[in-house]
Design an enzyme around this catalytic site. Structure first.
Site, PDB file in Angstrom:
ATOM      1  N   SER A   1       0.834  -1.208   0.000  1.00  0.00           N
ATOM      2  CA  SER A   1       0.000   0.000   0.000  1.00  0.00           C
ATOM      3  C   SER A   1       0.861   1.247   0.000  1.00  0.00           C
ATOM      4  O   SER A   1       1.952   1.260   0.586  1.00  0.00           O
ATOM      5  CB  SER A   1      -0.880  -0.006   1.252  1.00  0.00           C
ATOM      6  OG  SER A   1      -1.426   1.267   1.480  1.00  0.00           O
TER       7      SER A   1
ATOM      8  N   TYR B   1      -2.364  -0.461  10.771  1.00  0.00           N
ATOM      9  CA  TYR B   1      -2.588  -1.061   9.443  1.00  0.00           C
ATOM     10  C   TYR B   1      -1.404  -0.745   8.539  1.00  0.00           C
ATOM     11  O   TYR B   1      -0.776  -1.640   7.977  1.00  0.00           O
ATOM     12  CB  TYR B   1      -3.884  -0.525   8.818  1.00  0.00           C
ATOM     13  CG  TYR B   1      -3.910  -0.649   7.316  1.00  0.00           C
ATOM     14  CD1 TYR B   1      -3.601   0.440   6.502  1.00  0.00           C
ATOM     15  CD2 TYR B   1      -4.205  -1.864   6.707  1.00  0.00           C
ATOM     16  CE1 TYR B   1      -3.584   0.309   5.121  1.00  0.00           C
ATOM     17  CE2 TYR B   1      -4.202  -1.992   5.340  1.00  0.00           C
ATOM     18  CZ  TYR B   1      -3.880  -0.891   4.544  1.00  0.00           C
ATOM     19  OH  TYR B   1      -3.855  -1.025   3.175  1.00  0.00           O
TER      20      TYR B   1
ATOM     21  N   LYS C   1       1.742  -3.145   7.013  1.00  0.00           N
ATOM     22  CA  LYS C   1       2.105  -3.278   5.590  1.00  0.00           C
ATOM     23  C   LYS C   1       3.611  -3.090   5.425  1.00  0.00           C
ATOM     24  O   LYS C   1       4.280  -3.851   4.724  1.00  0.00           O
ATOM     25  CB  LYS C   1       1.357  -2.233   4.743  1.00  0.00           C
ATOM     26  CG  LYS C   1      -0.116  -2.524   4.535  1.00  0.00           C
ATOM     27  CD  LYS C   1      -0.343  -3.705   3.595  1.00  0.00           C
ATOM     28  CE  LYS C   1      -1.815  -3.945   3.349  1.00  0.00           C
ATOM     29  NZ  LYS C   1      -2.076  -5.126   2.506  1.00  0.00           N
TER      30      LYS C   1
HETATM   31  C1  WQD Z   1      -9.547   8.951   1.241  1.00  0.00           C
HETATM   32  C2  WQD Z   1      -9.813  10.437   1.481  1.00  0.00           C
HETATM   33  C3  WQD Z   1     -10.053  11.015   3.800  1.00  0.00           C
HETATM   34  C4  WQD Z   1     -13.778   8.750   4.414  1.00  0.00           C
HETATM   35  C5  WQD Z   1      -6.523   4.006   3.169  1.00  0.00           C
HETATM   36  C6  WQD Z   1      -5.321   3.120   3.294  1.00  0.00           C
HETATM   37  C7  WQD Z   1      -4.956   2.575   1.939  1.00  0.00           C
HETATM   38  C8  WQD Z   1      -6.125   1.855   1.351  1.00  0.00           C
HETATM   39  C9  WQD Z   1      -7.313   2.806   1.246  1.00  0.00           C
HETATM   40  C10 WQD Z   1      -6.817  -0.407   1.604  1.00  0.00           C
HETATM   41  C11 WQD Z   1      -9.040  11.009   2.667  1.00  0.00           C
HETATM   42  C12 WQD Z   1     -11.356  11.252   3.055  1.00  0.00           C
HETATM   43  C13 WQD Z   1     -12.636   9.307   3.865  1.00  0.00           C
HETATM   44  C14 WQD Z   1     -14.839   9.607   4.830  1.00  0.00           C
HETATM   45  C15 WQD Z   1     -13.572  11.515   4.091  1.00  0.00           C
HETATM   46  N1  WQD Z   1      -6.444   0.737   2.159  1.00  0.00           N
HETATM   47  N2  WQD Z   1     -12.550  10.661   3.700  1.00  0.00           N
HETATM   48  N3  WQD Z   1     -14.698  10.965   4.649  1.00  0.00           N
HETATM   49  O1  WQD Z   1      -7.087   6.832   4.056  1.00  0.00           O
HETATM   50  O2  WQD Z   1      -6.398   7.492   1.668  1.00  0.00           O
HETATM   51  O3  WQD Z   1      -6.209   5.117   2.377  1.00  0.00           O
HETATM   52  O4  WQD Z   1      -7.594   3.292   2.567  1.00  0.00           O
HETATM   53  O5  WQD Z   1      -6.895  -0.718   0.451  1.00  0.00           O
HETATM   54  O6  WQD Z   1      -3.887   1.660   2.097  1.00  0.00           O
HETATM   55  O7  WQD Z   1      -4.227   3.897   3.753  1.00  0.00           O
HETATM   56  O8  WQD Z   1      -8.464   6.120   2.033  1.00  0.00           O
HETATM   57  O9  WQD Z   1     -10.831   6.259   1.448  1.00  0.00           O
HETATM   58  O10 WQD Z   1     -10.191   6.261   3.909  1.00  0.00           O
HETATM   59  O11 WQD Z   1      -9.727   8.273   2.496  1.00  0.00           O
HETATM   60  O12 WQD Z   1     -13.479  12.744   3.934  1.00  0.00           O
HETATM   61  O13 WQD Z   1     -15.904   9.168   5.366  1.00  0.00           O
HETATM   62  O14 WQD Z   1     -11.187  10.606   1.805  1.00  0.00           O
HETATM   63  O15 WQD Z   1      -9.806  12.063   4.741  1.00  0.00           O
HETATM   64  O16 WQD Z   1      -8.683  12.350   2.352  1.00  0.00           O
HETATM   65  P1  WQD Z   1      -7.011   6.511   2.599  1.00  0.00           P
HETATM   66  P2  WQD Z   1      -9.877   6.672   2.505  1.00  0.00           P
END
Ligand code: WQD
Length: 335
Positions: free
Chosen positions: A124, A149, A153
């Site tokens: 990741s 998490y 990784k």
């Molecule tokens: C994306 C953006 C949040 C939810 C993580 C892991 C990565 C992968 C994907 C597994 C950010 C914003 C999110 C919400 C929001 N894991 N957000 N409201 O954190 O970039 O990555 O998940 O495959 O390895 O690190 O993904 O989708 O959680 O967030 O505003 O309810 O959306 O702040 O900017 P992230 P995410």
């Protein structure tokens, strides 16, 4: 080739199974349905016309895992069996390290004992931590991961690199996913996490079907064009195709590290707007506080994937939004 997909009934794993079967490979799957559903296996068969050979248990059961390697002559492993919710990992570090690290150690042990030559690991972009510069290349230094998490990784990458060093006949491929979203065009398989989604697109999906009232946008005061977080969203089918190429082109012994991203960054509000436009649906949202551990901006330099795998992400953000909604309409309204 005969390929084991550990976690092959999951969101990423099931899309990888489809692409492997369609590329003419045979597929063995181990999954405990902790974050997936049995019907996914039927959908894989409906899409491809072929069945995977399936074993239901958690890889932590080493005796059962050993049995799978004894019964099947495996050419390669694709290891997608891990817990992956950032927020959950903060409150359940023991379960995350126990599951994610131990399953990886068991996979490595089976590789050695049964002379499986190649492993492709689901890593990741989170291993880069909060990047000093973007776009991210594979040579960027690994950063301070901000949750168990992400740390697991980074630890799993380290374990597999040490194994490759000790057993030079092995090929170890570390594929660093950016943000996988979307669903197979059939609408039969997609992301359907149990409980309240941690990730952005599954959350938007549940707002779109009326299961959740509104999206909380975690902060709009980042140093980004519209103040909301910027990520490199990649269609899960493009991601899956990258695995088929990695299995085929990274067969040479040694460690292969590759980013799988589009090279484009989109903000949270870009995603909301694209989803609304493509699907003609309103997604109500409110601005909330930043989520602890979040970073402002993260997107890939995908040059190495093009040069070494001849892989480029082909699907657009509109495809990702359209396919997500198509899956939701077929599935989530029934739940
Ligand atoms: C994306 C953006 C949040 C939810 C993580 C892991 C990565 C992968 C994907 C597994 C950010 C914003 C999110 C919400 C929001 N894991 N957000 N409201 O954190 O970039 O990555 O998940 O495959 O390895 O690190 O993904 O989708 O959680 O967030 O505003 O309810 O959306 O702040 O900017 P992230 P995410």
């Amino acid at each position: 080739m005969n390929i084991l997909v550990a976690g092959g009934a999951g969101y990423i794993g099931s899309h990888i199974c489809v692409e492997l079967l369609e590329a003419g490979h045979d597929v063995v799957v181990i999954d405990d349905f902790s974050n997936s559903r049995p019907e996914v296996l039927d959908y894989i068969k409906e899409i491809t016309g072929k069945a995977v050979k399936f074993y239901e248990f958690n890889i932590l059961d080493e005796a059962k895992t050993k049995q799978v390697f004894a019964e099947n002559k495996l050419d390669a492993i694709i290891h997608c069996a891990a817990f992956k919710a950032v927020g959950e990992s903060v409150v359940k570090p023991i379960e995350y390290y126990m599951n994610n690290l131990t399953t990886t150690l068991i996979m490595a042990k089976m590789m050695r004992d049964y002379e499986v030559k190649s492993i492709v690991f689901s890593s990741s972009a989170t291993v880069y931590g909060d990047p000093e510069t973007v776009p991210l290349t594979e040579d960027c230094k690994l950063g301070e991961t901000t949750n168990p998490y992400g740390t697991s990784k980074a630890m799993m990458e380290r374990i597999l690199m040490d194994v490759a060093h000790a057993y030079p006949q092995m090929s170890v491929s570390l594929l660093r996913y950016f943000n996988p979203i979307g669903a197979h065009e059939s609408g039969l398989i997609g992301e359907n996490p149990k409980g309240i989604p941690n990730n952005l697109m599954p959350y938007i999906m549940k707002v779109a079907i009326g299961e959740l009232p509104e999206l909380g946008v975690f902060g709009n005061d980042y140093d980004t064009p519209d103040g909301t977080g910027v990520r490199d969203y990649i269609h899960v089918v493009d991601l899956a195709k990258g695995h088929v190429l990695a299995i085929e082109k990274y067969a040479t012994p040694g460690v292969h590290i590759c980013n799988l991203g589009t090279g484009k960054g989109y903000s949270v509000l870009d995603i909301v707007n694209a989803f609304e436009l493509v699907n003609n649906i309103k997604i109500p949202y409110v601005i909330k506080d930043r989520r602890p551990g979040d970073i402002a901006t993260c997107y890939a330099d995908p040059t190495r994937a093009k040069e070494e795998l001849d892989w480029v992400a082909e699907k657009t953000l509109d495809d990702m939004c359209r396919d997500t909604w198509n899956f939701a309409k077929k599935h989530l309204k029934d739940d």
